[in-house]
Design an enzyme around this catalytic site. Structure first.
Site, short mmCIF file in Angstrom:
data_model
loop_
_atom_site.label_atom_id
_atom_site.label_comp_id
_atom_site.label_asym_id
_atom_site.label_seq_id
_atom_site.Cartn_x
_atom_site.Cartn_y
_atom_site.Cartn_z
N TYR A 183 0.82 -1.07 -0.15
CA TYR A 183 -0.07 -0.07 0.02
C TYR A 183 0.81 1.23 0.05
O TYR A 183 1.93 1.29 0.73
CB TYR A 183 -0.78 -0.05 1.18
CG TYR A 183 -1.86 1.15 1.58
CD1 TYR A 183 -2.78 1.55 0.71
CD2 TYR A 183 -1.40 2.00 2.62
CE1 TYR A 183 -3.73 2.70 0.92
CE2 TYR A 183 -2.33 3.27 2.64
CZ TYR A 183 -3.17 3.48 2.04
OH TYR A 183 -4.10 4.37 2.14
N ASP B 278 9.52 2.29 -0.96
CA ASP B 278 8.44 3.06 -0.11
C ASP B 278 8.73 2.47 1.45
O ASP B 278 8.48 1.40 2.10
CB ASP B 278 6.95 2.53 -0.18
CG ASP B 278 5.96 3.21 0.67
OD1 ASP B 278 6.31 3.65 1.60
OD2 ASP B 278 4.96 3.01 0.46
N LYS C 130 5.70 8.97 8.33
CA LYS C 130 5.64 8.61 10.01
C LYS C 130 6.75 8.96 10.76
O LYS C 130 6.67 9.94 11.22
CB LYS C 130 5.40 6.71 9.82
CG LYS C 130 4.05 6.59 9.00
CD LYS C 130 3.88 5.11 9.22
CE LYS C 130 2.84 4.70 8.29
NZ LYS C 130 1.41 5.13 8.74
N1 HOZ Z 1 -0.34 3.39 6.10
C1 HOZ Z 1 -0.91 3.28 7.60
C2 HOZ Z 1 -1.53 2.19 8.04
N2 HOZ Z 1 -1.51 0.87 7.31
C3 HOZ Z 1 -2.21 4.38 7.43
C4 HOZ Z 1 -3.22 4.17 8.52
C5 HOZ Z 1 -4.35 4.97 7.98
O1 HOZ Z 1 -4.76 4.68 6.99
O2 HOZ Z 1 -4.69 5.44 8.84
#
Ligand code: HOZ
Length: 427
Positions: A143, A238, A266
């Site tokens: 993702y 990423d 993050k």
């Molecule tokens: N990339 C984060 C978790 N997989 C994002 C958290 C969210 O989407 O709030």
């Protein structure tokens, strides 16, 4: 029993879509109401009913040195007192960029942005602009934020909510997105044979944190590097999740495989909204104002976020600090495994630095989305609610990674493993 969180959630749903501001928080795949938090300190969270939890979400990763660390709080407060945003360069931006470059040698230039999503969408545009090619290749279950072109077979909330792609993303936008199974170099080789000349970039989470925690095999990343070198495509890591976590220098330091571009988020903001795109100087200089690829942002590099990121990374870079948290994570994961085994529960685990994953499966290898998807979803739901009840906070999804901070201590470990023992005995 109705909790204060139940009441607050009912009220929130009247005003916020689904009662939340990010889809993964909604408890849709585990059932029940999200817990409303009011305080965090170190490794612990306190909810609106005054209940305490050891936190393994850590705001989905950013809080590498724990909640409300005094150095971070002071840095933010001191900086805010001087003004929160100027829309002009500040010294803090250069300081944070220098620190990040020192930790990740593949990064020669940086552009600060405001989220991991922004970093990834800028990476795609830059790779296309630099190579003059349109196709991108990503991996099933990875993702890269809610970027149109990357919402194809994506992980995180898209998996949690069972949304196959997303309405609103035109087919024409994803037509240029190729996908392959994670850790499957042969599939990537086949795609390069067919489309090699038109692939601008391969985007990969070198440690995937969005289909739970699944590290790449070293040969897979080495193979991607080779294929990109041979074809002229950009290799984009990423590291929004794995940056400053898989190792202090990110997954690129752990594996010794160096990308052309790196997406960060993050931890680099220490809990404030920051993302960054970094990489080879010749590629990065294609961004405006030195190059033709446009990218901009009113609050990019804003002083509060820079101060928070700096305080976090300075603390984390002190000798043995990150290594201590890694060692703690190892004990946690081993503790989970031992207790599961004693209770006769099949459990596979992964750890990459201060990220970890628990999988309710007896599969010998969990190395891609397809194997993660076969894990016992019902057992995860029972585990999640049992741990929550016992005061241990995991993400409400079997597709999110667990995170540890430097504030996780013996008391937190004992509390967690005692809870796990109880919960496993009931599964
Ligand atoms: N990339 C984060 C978790 N997989 C994002 C958290 C969210 O989407 O709030």
């Amino acid at each position: 029993m109705t909790t204060r969180s139940d009441t607050l959630f009912a009220e929130a749903r009247e005003h916020l879509v689904g009662g939340v501001n990010s889809a993964v928080r909604a408890f849709r795949s585990v059932g029940g109401s999200p817990v409303f938090m009011r305080r965090g300190e170190g490794a612990w969270l306190e909810d609106e009913d005054g209940k305490h939890y050891v936190d393994y979400v850590l705001s989905y990763g950013p809080l590498a040195i724990g909640h409300a660390h005094p150095e971070v709080v002071k840095a933010i407060a001191d900086t805010a007192a001087q003004g929160t945003s100027f829309g002009a360069p500040t010294v803090l931006e250069t300081e944070l960029a220098t620190l990040v470059k020192g930790l990740m040698p593949a990064i020669e230039r940086i552009r600060m942005v405001n989220s991991g999503t922004e970093a990834c969408l800028s990476a795609v545009r830059l790779a296309r602009g630099f190579t003059g090619r349109d196709r991108i290749l990503k991996f099933r279950g990875n993702y890269h934020g809610h970027v149109d072109a990357l919402l194809v077979e994506a992980g995180s909330g898209v998996l949690t909510l069972g949304i196959p792609g997303s309405p609103g993303v035109p087919a024409a936008v994803t037509e240029m997105t190729l996908t392959a199974p994670y850790n499957d170099l042969e599939a990537v080789q086949a795609l390069f044979q067919d489309y090699g000349d038109s692939i601008a970039a391969v985007l990969v989470e070198p440690v995937s944190g969005n289909m739970n925690c699944v590290p790449a095999n070293p040969e897979f990343l080495q193979g991607l590097r080779r294929l990109c070198d041979d074809s002229g495509a950009m290799l984009v890591f990423d590291e929004v999740m794995s940056g400053f976590r898989a190792a202090l220098g990110g997954a690129q330091a752990l594996y010794g495989v160096y990308p052309d571009l790196t997406c960060l988020g993050k931890v680099i903001g220490g809990g404030l909204p920051v993302g960054a795109l970094g990489g080879r100087a010749d590629v990065m200089e294609h961004l405006a104002p030195t190059g033709p690829v446009y990218q901009a942002g009113t609050l990019s590099g804003n002083p509060l976020a820079m101060a928070s990121g700096l305080a976090t990374l300075r603390n984390l870079s002190r000798p043995d600090v990150h290594a201590g948290a890694e060692a703690w994570t190892r004990r946690l994961v081993e503790g989970f495994r031992a207790r599961a085994q004693a209770a006769g529960i099949p459990l596979a685990t992964h750890q990459a630095g201060t990220m970890f994953g628990l999988f309710f499966t007896d599969a010998p290898v969990v190395d891609r989305f397809e194997t993660v998807a076969q894990c016992d979803a019902e057992r995860f739901v029972q585990f999640f609610h049992g741990m929550l009840e016992a005061g241990v906070y995991f993400a409400p999804s079997a597709f999110e990674a667990g995170f540890v901070s430097t504030a996780h201590d013996e008391a937190a470990l004992q509390h967690t493993l005692d809870a796990a023992e109880q919960v496993f005995s009931r599964l």
